[in-house]
Design an enzyme around this catalytic site. Structure first.
Site, PDB file in Angstrom:
ATOM      1  N   GLY A 114       0.813  -1.224   0.000  1.00  0.00           N
ATOM      2  CA  GLY A 114       0.000   0.000   0.000  1.00  0.00           C
ATOM      3  C   GLY A 114       0.844   1.270   0.000  1.00  0.00           C
ATOM      4  O   GLY A 114       0.306   2.376  -0.135  1.00  0.00           O
ATOM      5  N   HIS A 116       2.362   2.797   2.466  1.00  0.00           N
ATOM      6  CA  HIS A 116       2.159   3.708   3.605  1.00  0.00           C
ATOM      7  C   HIS A 116       3.323   3.735   4.588  1.00  0.00           C
ATOM      8  O   HIS A 116       3.206   4.334   5.651  1.00  0.00           O
ATOM      9  CB  HIS A 116       0.881   3.333   4.366  1.00  0.00           C
ATOM     10  N   TYR A 479       5.103   2.072  12.910  1.00  0.00           N
ATOM     11  CA  TYR A 479       5.368   3.515  12.924  1.00  0.00           C
ATOM     12  C   TYR A 479       6.853   3.710  12.631  1.00  0.00           C
ATOM     13  O   TYR A 479       7.601   4.267  13.433  1.00  0.00           O
ATOM     14  CB  TYR A 479       5.004   4.126  14.278  1.00  0.00           C
TER      15      TYR A 479
HETATM   16  C1  LIG Z   1      -2.210   7.384   7.027  1.00  0.00           C
HETATM   17  C2  LIG Z   1      -1.683   6.190   7.753  1.00  0.00           C
HETATM   18  C3  LIG Z   1      -2.464   5.570   8.718  1.00  0.00           C
HETATM   19  C4  LIG Z   1      -1.997   4.458   9.400  1.00  0.00           C
HETATM   20  N1  LIG Z   1      -2.781   3.851  10.331  1.00  0.00           N
HETATM   21  C5  LIG Z   1      -2.343   2.734  10.972  1.00  0.00           C
HETATM   22  C6  LIG Z   1      -3.152   2.050  11.923  1.00  0.00           C
HETATM   23  O1  LIG Z   1      -4.275   2.432  12.194  1.00  0.00           O
HETATM   24  N2  LIG Z   1      -2.641   0.934  12.516  1.00  0.00           N
HETATM   25  C7  LIG Z   1      -1.386   0.457  12.235  1.00  0.00           C
HETATM   26  O2  LIG Z   1      -0.971  -0.588  12.763  1.00  0.00           O
HETATM   27  N3  LIG Z   1      -0.600   1.104  11.341  1.00  0.00           N
HETATM   28  C8  LIG Z   1      -1.043   2.205  10.709  1.00  0.00           C
HETATM   29  N4  LIG Z   1      -0.247   2.831   9.796  1.00  0.00           N
HETATM   30  C9  LIG Z   1       1.079   2.271   9.534  1.00  0.00           C
HETATM   31  C10 LIG Z   1       0.974   1.165   8.495  1.00  0.00           C
HETATM   32  O3  LIG Z   1       0.299   0.046   9.022  1.00  0.00           O
HETATM   33  C11 LIG Z   1       2.385   0.747   8.080  1.00  0.00           C
HETATM   34  O4  LIG Z   1       3.044   1.822   7.504  1.00  0.00           O
HETATM   35  C12 LIG Z   1       2.348  -0.438   7.123  1.00  0.00           C
HETATM   36  O5  LIG Z   1       3.616  -1.003   7.033  1.00  0.00           O
HETATM   37  C13 LIG Z   1       1.868   0.000   5.769  1.00  0.00           C
HETATM   38  O6  LIG Z   1       1.673  -1.084   4.928  1.00  0.00           O
HETATM   39  P1  LIG Z   1       1.638  -0.814   3.365  1.00  0.00           P
HETATM   40  O7  LIG Z   1       1.559  -2.116   2.688  1.00  0.00           O
HETATM   41  O8  LIG Z   1       0.624   0.213   3.074  1.00  0.00           O
HETATM   42  O9  LIG Z   1       3.056  -0.110   3.179  1.00  0.00           O
HETATM   43  P2  LIG Z   1       4.308  -0.371   2.262  1.00  0.00           P
HETATM   44  O10 LIG Z   1       5.025   0.929   2.276  1.00  0.00           O
HETATM   45  O11 LIG Z   1       3.943  -0.942   0.961  1.00  0.00           O
HETATM   46  O12 LIG Z   1       5.124  -1.452   3.080  1.00  0.00           O
HETATM   47  C14 LIG Z   1       5.586  -1.245   4.395  1.00  0.00           C
HETATM   48  C15 LIG Z   1       6.697  -2.247   4.714  1.00  0.00           C
HETATM   49  O13 LIG Z   1       6.235  -3.571   4.542  1.00  0.00           O
HETATM   50  C16 LIG Z   1       6.966  -4.235   3.496  1.00  0.00           C
HETATM   51  N5  LIG Z   1       6.012  -4.938   2.653  1.00  0.00           N
HETATM   52  C17 LIG Z   1       4.943  -4.385   2.027  1.00  0.00           C
HETATM   53  N6  LIG Z   1       4.301  -5.333   1.348  1.00  0.00           N
HETATM   54  C18 LIG Z   1       4.970  -6.478   1.537  1.00  0.00           C
HETATM   55  C19 LIG Z   1       4.780  -7.801   1.071  1.00  0.00           C
HETATM   56  N7  LIG Z   1       3.783  -8.110   0.270  1.00  0.00           N
HETATM   57  N8  LIG Z   1       5.666  -8.732   1.437  1.00  0.00           N
HETATM   58  C20 LIG Z   1       6.706  -8.439   2.242  1.00  0.00           C
HETATM   59  N9  LIG Z   1       6.920  -7.218   2.712  1.00  0.00           N
HETATM   60  C21 LIG Z   1       6.064  -6.235   2.368  1.00  0.00           C
HETATM   61  C22 LIG Z   1       7.636  -3.121   2.723  1.00  0.00           C
HETATM   62  O14 LIG Z   1       8.770  -3.551   2.018  1.00  0.00           O
HETATM   63  C23 LIG Z   1       7.917  -2.120   3.799  1.00  0.00           C
HETATM   64  O15 LIG Z   1       9.064  -2.500   4.512  1.00  0.00           O
HETATM   65  C24 LIG Z   1      -0.702   3.954   9.101  1.00  0.00           C
HETATM   66  C25 LIG Z   1       0.079   4.587   8.141  1.00  0.00           C
HETATM   67  C26 LIG Z   1      -0.391   5.690   7.473  1.00  0.00           C
HETATM   68  C27 LIG Z   1       0.480   6.371   6.452  1.00  0.00           C
END
Ligand SMILES: Cc1cc2nc3c(=O)[nH]c(=O)nc-3n(C[C@H](O)[C@H](O)[C@H](O)COP(=O)(O)OP(=O)(O)OC[C@H]3O[C@@H](n4cnc5c(N)ncnc54)[C@H](O)[C@@H]3O)c2cc1C
Length: 723
Positions: A114, A116, A479
Site C-alpha cells: 500500500g 504507507h 510507525y
Molecule cells: C495514514 C496512515 C495511517 C496508518 N494507520 C495505521 C493504523 O491504524 N494501525 C497500524 O498498525 N498502522 C497504521 N499505519 C502504519 C501502516 O500500518 C504501516 O506503515 C504499514 O507497514 C503500511 O503497509 P503498506 O503495505 O501500506 O506499506 P508499504 O510501504 O507498501 O510497506 C511497508 C513495509 O512492509 C513491506 N512490505 C509491504 N508489502 C509487503 C509484502 N507483500 N511482502 C513483504 N513485505 C512487504 C515493505 O517492504 C515495507 O518495509 C498507518 C500509516 C499511514 C500512512
C-alpha cells in the site's frame, strides 16, 4: 473532510499505463536482462506479455506508477532515489520469477503493497534497486461459514472491510483505521486498530499465509513451518520474503456500535481528563477503545496565547446508553452525554474513523488513491507508568514551545495484556498502558520547513524520555522511524540491526535473527531496518561460559576467552583483559574490557545465567525473573546469589587486529570522537625529563587495540588524531 471524486483519477491512469506496449521499454540492459529472465523463469498463463508488467525509467508511465502509492511527500522529491525498474506482478508466478531474477542480477528488491511506510522504505533505497509493486494482487475472498477471509497483500484495508461487510453485517476484522493502508505491510508489521483491546492485533488473528521465499518457492503455513509463520506476524515482511496473502479470522461485531469525539483544552480542565484517562482507558471494558490526540493549538480564551487541546475519539462495541452509563461511572471527568455519541453500523464507524463525511457510502472504502499525501514524520513510544500531573504540565509547556508536533495516545490492556509477549514478534503486551505516536504533518515543500518539523518531533521525543519505557526504549515497527537506527548492510549489519531490532521486538529479536539466518542467509530481503542475519551466518553465536568445563576452572576469564578462540576465530567476548580475573565477580560487577567501545560491557552481553538463590534453588533467567537477572548484571553477584554460570553473547572480531603502544609527553587533550572499533588506553604519569625546569613532566602512554588492519588504523589516526 475528504471528498471522493479526485481519488478516481490516479487509478484510471494505472489501468491505462498497464496496457502500454513494451515498445516503451528501456534500451538499458537491466530492463532487457530482467524481462528476458522473467520470460524464462515465470510459469505464466497470463496473456499479457511479461514486458508489460515491467516499467523502466524511460517508460512515460514510470513516474505515475511510482507515485501512485507514495503516501509521504517527503519521499516524493526529484532527489529521492528511484528504482531502476518497477515490476507489477499479475500472478504469484510473476512474484516468484521476480525474486529469482533480481537475485540473478544482484539487484536489491523492495516490496511495496500500500506504500504507507512512514519512512518510504518500500520505494526508495541508497542502493540500485527494483520495486516489486503488489497492487495488482489484491483479491479478497470472504468465507462467512468458515469465519475467515483470504486477503492478498496488494488489497487495502478499506477493500477488505468492504468485502466483509458485503457478506455480513456482524463480522469485522481488527486492523488499522486508515482505509488505504496495504494488507502486505500492515499485517506483516503488527497491524492494530480500534478493536485491539477486544481482539488483539491483526497478527493475533492470522490463520495462514502465502509467501514467496528467497528460492522463489510459493509456501503456505504448513510448508514454510511455524518459525517463519511466526516471524511474518509482526516481524516485518520485507525481511523474510514476499507476502502474497494472509488468511485471517473474522471477529464478531454488533449491529450497532457507538462512536464519539470529545475535545477539551487546558482551560477546560484537560489535565484532569488526561490524568484520569491514563487510569480508565487501559482498564475499562474490552469493547471500548478511547484514543486520545494531544495537540498544541491557539487558545480561544486567552488571546494570542497557545494551549493544548485533547480530543478523545471512541469506538464502543455496544450502544450509546451502555456507553454513557459506563463512562458516567468510570470517567465522570469527561462529562459524556448521549448527544456526544453517534450510533451506527461497524462499517460506517470505519468510515467515521477514516474522516469521511457522515452519510458517505461504504463504497468509498474501495477508493485506493487518496489525494492528500502530506509530508509526514512519525515516532513511537510505550508508557508503562502513568505520567504525573507535574509531568503533564511540564509536557504541555514543551508542546506549546515546539508549536506543532502532536501526540496520539492509544490505550492497551484487555486482550493485549492476555497474549504472551513471545506469541508473535510484536512484544509490547502486558505492562504497557498505552502507546504514543508522535505525529507531525505539513503541506508545503521546503528544506527548512522539513528540518524544523523533523527537529521538533525529535525534541519532543527526547523530552518524553523520563515518561516512557526503558532498557530498551520500545517502538512500534508499523510507525517506522529511521531515527532509531539504520542498517548499512556492511560488516556491522548485525550490530546495527540490534539497535532498532531490540526497540521494535525486545526479547523476540533473537528469534527473528535465527529465523532470518535460516531462511535468507544471504540477506537478499533487506531494507534500512530489516532483520539482519547472525554474524557469519552462524546461529550458534551464544555460548555458556561453563560449557563442558570442570567447575573448578569455571571462574577464570581466560577459559571464557579460549572458548571463543577455539570454537571460532571470528568471535570474541567483550570482557576484561587480565586473564586471571574470575568470571563470577567480573561480569556480575559489570566487566569492562578493551572492546567495550564497540560492544559495551560484558554485562551488556549476558543472555542468561544460572544462580543458586538464598533458598538453595538453582535458577535460570526465566525462573529468577527479569528483576533479579537485571540486578546480577552489574549490581554485584554477592548481594543476591551465588553465580554458577553465565550465558554470554559472542561478538564478531576480525581474524587479525592491530595493537600498538606509543609513549609521548604531551600537553594536548584527546578527542572523544574516536571510531568505535578503536580502544585507546591512556596511562598518565609524572616522569623525569631532561630540560624541564624542575626536571619533571607528564608522560602519556597510549595502549591501543583496533578491530581491523594496520592500514585502516593509520588512516583513522590521521583523520581523527593527527597529534
Ligand atoms: C495514514 C496512515 C495511517 C496508518 N494507520 C495505521 C493504523 O491504524 N494501525 C497500524 O498498525 N498502522 C497504521 N499505519 C502504519 C501502516 O500500518 C504501516 O506503515 C504499514 O507497514 C503500511 O503497509 P503498506 O503495505 O501500506 O506499506 P508499504 O510501504 O507498501 O510497506 C511497508 C513495509 O512492509 C513491506 N512490505 C509491504 N508489502 C509487503 C509484502 N507483500 N511482502 C513483504 N513485505 C512487504 C515493505 O517492504 C515495507 O518495509 C498507518 C500509516 C499511514 C500512512
Amino acid at each position: 473532510m475528504r471528498g471522493t471524486m479526485p481519488r478516481i483519477l490516479p487509478l484510471a491512469v494505472l489501468f491505462v499505463v498497464f496496457y502500454v506496449s513494451a515498445s516503451w521499454a528501456a534500451s538499458g540492459s537491466v530492463y532487457d536482462n530482467f524481462v528476458q529472465c522473467l520470460n524464462t523463469k515465470a510459469n505464466s498463463s497470463s496473456s499479457t506479455p511479461l514486458a508489460n508488467i515491467v516499467f523502466a525509467q524511460n517508460n512515460p508511465s514510470y513516474t505515475s506508477v511510482l507515485r501512485a502509492y507514495i503516501r509521504n511527500s517527503r519521499f516524493n522529491k526529484t532527489s529521492t532515489p528511484k528504482p531502476v525498474l518497477i515490476v507489477t506482478p499479475l500472478a504469484e508466478s510473476h512474484v516468484q520469477a521476480s525474486v529469482l531474477c533480481a537475485k540473478q542480477l544482484g539487484i536489491q528488491l523492495k516490496i511495496r503493497s500500500g506504500g504507507h511506510d512512514y519512512e518510504g522504505v518500500s520505494y526508495w533505497s541508497d542502493q540500485t534497486f527494483i520495486v516489486l509493486d503488489m497492487f495488482n494482487l489484491r483479491s479478497i475472498t470472504v468465507d462467512i461459514k468458515d469465519g475467515s477471509v483470504w486477503a492478498q497483500a496488494g488489497a487495502t484495508l478499506g477493500e477488505m472491510y468492504y468485502r466483509i461487510w458485503e457478506k455480513s453485517k456482524v463480522h469485522g476484522f481488527p486492523a488499522g483505521v486508515c482505509e488505504t493502508v496495504g494488507v502486505g505491510g500492515h499485517i506483516s508489521g503488527g497491524g492494530y486498530g480500534n478493536m485491539l483491546r477486544k481482539y488483539g492485533l491483526a497478527v493475533d488473528n492470522v490463520i495462514d499465509a502465502q509467501i514467496v521465499d528467497v528460492q522463489g518457492r510459493l509456501l503456505d503455513r504448513k510448508s514454510m513451518g511455524e518459525d517463519l509463520f511466526w516471524a511474518i506476524k509482526g516481524g516485518g515482511g520485507g525481511s523474510f520474503g514476499v507476502i502474497i496473502s494472509y488468511k485471517l479470522k473474522l471477529v464478531s461485531v454488533p449491529e450497532i456500535v457507538t462512536v464519539f469525539r470529545v475535545e477539551r483544552t487546558l482551560e477546560e480542565n484537560a489535565t484532569a481528563v488526561v490524568l484520569k484517562w491514563q487510569e480508565v482507558a487501559p482498564t475499562t471494558d474490552d469493547g471500548l477503545f478511547l484514543r486520545m490526540l494531544l495537540q498544541p493549538v491557539t487558545s480561544k480564551v486567552k488571546k494570542g496565547e497557545k494551549t493544548v487541546r485533547i480530543s478523545i475519539l471512541a469506538e464502543f462495541l455496544g450502544n450509546a446508553d451502555q456507553l454513557v452509563s459506563l463512562l458516567g461511572k468510570e470517567f465522570p471527568e469527561l462529562g459524556l452525554k448521549k448527544e456526544n455519541c453517534m450510533e451506527m453500523s461497524w462499517i460506517d464507524s470505519m468510515l467515521w474513523w477514516a474522516n469521511f463525511d457522515n452519510g458517505t457510502k461504504p463504497e468509498a472504502l474501495l477508493n485506493r488513491n487518496p489525494n492528500d499525501a502530506n509530508f509526514l514524520k512519525r515516532k513511537s513510544d510505550y508508557v508503562q507508568t502513568p505520567i504525573s500531573k507535574d509531568g503533564l504540565e511540564w509536557l504541555w509547556k514543551k508542546m506549546i514551545e515546539l508549536g506543532k508536533t502532536g501526540l496520539v495516545f492509544n490505550p492497551y490492556g484487555g486482550k493485549m495484556s492476555q497474549i504472551p509477549a513471545s506469541e508473535t514478534p510484536f512484544p509490547h503486551r502486558a505492562g504497557n498502558l498505552f502507546k504514543i505516536q508522535y505525529s507531525v504533518n505539513w503541506e508545503d515543500a521546503g528544506e527548512d520547513l522539513e528540518k524544523n518539523y523533523l527537529t521538533q518531533s525529535r525534541r519532543l521525543y527526547s523530552y518524553m524520555t523520563p515518561f516512557v519505557s526503558k532498557n530498551p526504549r520500545s517502538a512500534f515497527l508499523n510507525y517506522r522511524d529511521l531515527d532509531i537506527g539504520i542498517n548499512t548492510f556492511g560488516d556491522n549489519s548485525y550490530e546495527e540491526g540490534k539497535v532498532y531490532g531490540l526497540m521494535y521486538f525486545n526479547d523476540n529479536f533473537d528469534r527473528l535473527l535465527k529465523v532470518k539466518t535460516a531462511v535468507d542467509p544471504e540477506n537478499f530481503f533487506r531494507n534500512e531496518q530489516s532483520i539482519p542475519t547472525l554474524p557469519n551466518g552462524n546461529s550458534d553465536v551464544n555460548s555458556w561460559s561453563s560449557s563442558n568445563l570442570p567447575m573448578g576452572k569455571l571462574f577464570v576469564l581466560l577459559i571464557c576467552l579460549l572458548i571463543g578462540a577455539q570454537k571460532s576465530n571470528g568471535h570474541g567476548l567483550p570482557a576484561g583483559s587480565c586473564p586471571t580475573v574470575g568470571v563470577g565477580g567480573h561480569i556480575s560487577g559489570g566487566g569492562f574490557g578493551i572492546i567495550f567501545r564497540k560492544y559495551g560491557l560484558a554485562a551488556d552481553n549476558v543472555i542468561d545465567s544460572r544462580i543458586v538463590d538464598v533458598n538453595g534453588r538453582i535458577l535460570s533467567r526465566k525462573s529468577m525473573g527479569e528483576e533479579l537477572f537485571w540486578a546480577i548484571r552489574g549490581g554485584g553477584g554477592s548481594s543476591f546469589a551465588v553465580i554458577l554460570a553465565w550465558k554470554l553473547r559472542l561478538v564478531p572480531v576480525p581474524p587479525s587486529v592491530t595493537v600498538c603502544k606509543i609513549e609521548k609527553t604531551i600537553e594536548e587533550g584527546v578527542t572523544d570522537k574516536l571510531h568505535e572499533d578503536l580502544f585507546l588506553h591512556l596511562v598518565v604519569e609524572v616522569a623525569n625529563e631532561a630540560g624541564a625546569t624542575d626536571g619533571k613532566t607528564i608522560k602519556v602512554s597510549f595502549d591501543l587495540l583496533f578491530l581491523g588492519p594496520v592500514e585502516k588504523l593509520l588512516l583513522l589516526m590521521q583523520d581523527k588524531f593527527r597529534t
